[in-house]
Motif scaffolding. Structure first.
Motif, short mmCIF file in Angstrom:
data_model
loop_
_atom_site.label_atom_id
_atom_site.label_comp_id
_atom_site.label_asym_id
_atom_site.label_seq_id
_atom_site.Cartn_x
_atom_site.Cartn_y
_atom_site.Cartn_z
N ARG A 4 35.16 -48.59 83.63
CA ARG A 4 36.00 -47.40 83.65
C ARG A 4 37.44 -47.85 83.78
O ARG A 4 37.75 -48.77 84.51
CB ARG A 4 35.61 -46.55 84.85
N GLU A 6 41.47 -46.27 84.13
CA GLU A 6 42.32 -45.09 84.29
C GLU A 6 43.61 -45.34 83.53
O GLU A 6 44.27 -46.34 83.73
CB GLU A 6 42.62 -44.86 85.76
N ARG A 64 38.29 -46.55 73.39
CA ARG A 64 37.33 -45.52 73.77
C ARG A 64 35.92 -46.08 73.53
O ARG A 64 35.67 -46.66 72.48
CB ARG A 64 37.53 -44.25 72.94
N HIS A 65 35.05 -45.91 74.51
CA HIS A 65 33.67 -46.36 74.38
C HIS A 65 33.04 -45.63 73.19
O HIS A 65 33.13 -44.41 73.10
CB HIS A 65 32.90 -46.07 75.67
N ARG A 68 30.58 -42.95 74.45
CA ARG A 68 31.16 -41.99 75.41
C ARG A 68 32.66 -42.01 75.23
O ARG A 68 33.37 -42.69 75.96
CB ARG A 68 30.80 -42.39 76.84
N ASP A 70 35.01 -40.20 76.02
CA ASP A 70 35.86 -39.79 77.13
C ASP A 70 36.08 -40.95 78.11
O ASP A 70 36.88 -40.84 79.03
CB ASP A 70 35.25 -38.59 77.86
N LEU A 71 35.38 -42.07 77.89
CA LEU A 71 35.46 -43.23 78.77
C LEU A 71 36.33 -44.31 78.13
O LEU A 71 36.07 -44.74 77.00
CB LEU A 71 34.05 -43.79 79.01
N ILE A 73 37.68 -48.18 78.12
CA ILE A 73 37.25 -49.50 78.58
C ILE A 73 38.27 -50.54 78.10
O ILE A 73 39.06 -50.27 77.19
CB ILE A 73 35.84 -49.85 78.08
#
Length: 154
Positions: A4, A6, A64-65, A68, A70-71, A73
């Motif tokens: 994750r 930020e 972006r993963h 996913r 929205d995640l 990395i």
């Protein structure tokens, strides 16, 4: 567990888009939360990133993963393949990378990391410990060091 990250950029919470006249040259900060890039990056490290920067093998990128989106990395770009970029973490024990999800299309690459800012958490207050932290706290994230280390290891 997926890594994750930020992201804190000039437009917090908004998508950073590329402009018609060329890539957006905005800079921002991202914080690392997981160990997939150890020893290069540790949880708590901050990254100064550039949105829309040209990506080359060896670069550390925020993406972006693929499963996913929205995640966010952080991974190292290994090479260009059909369908996009092959990316891997520097930690060989964490496989949350292209070995798991395949190539990553260009549109999922958000930014390129330029500088790592190491967190002062856990640093003892002695003058020697603080000096040691200061020397290693700010370091460019470079491709050439990673490539030479990988070649020597083979």
């Amino acid at each position: 567990m997926p890594e994750r990250l930020e992201e804190r950029g000039p437009e917090q919470g908004e998508e950073h888009e590329r402009t018609r006249g060329g890539p957006l040259r905005a800079f921002g900060l991202a914080e690392v939360y997981n160990p997939s890039m150890v020893p290069t990056l540790r949880p708590g490290d901050q990254l100064v990133v550039q949105y829309g920067a040209v990506v080359r093998p060896g670069d550390v990128v925020v993406l972006r993963h693929p499963f996913r989106q929205d995640l966010l990395i952080v991974k190292r770009v290994v090479e260009r393949r059909d369908g996009g970029w092959w990316v891997q973490g520097d930690n060989p024990y964490v496989e949350n990378d292209s070995r798991e999800f395949g190539t990553v299309p260009d549109e999922l690459v958000v930014a390129r990391a330029w500088v790592r800012l190491r967190s002062p958490r856990g640093v003892q207050r002695s003058p020697a410990a603080v000096l040691s932290w200061l020397v290693s706290a700010v370091r460019p994230v470079r491709a050439d060091r990673w490539l030479s280390r990988r070649l020597r290891a083979r």
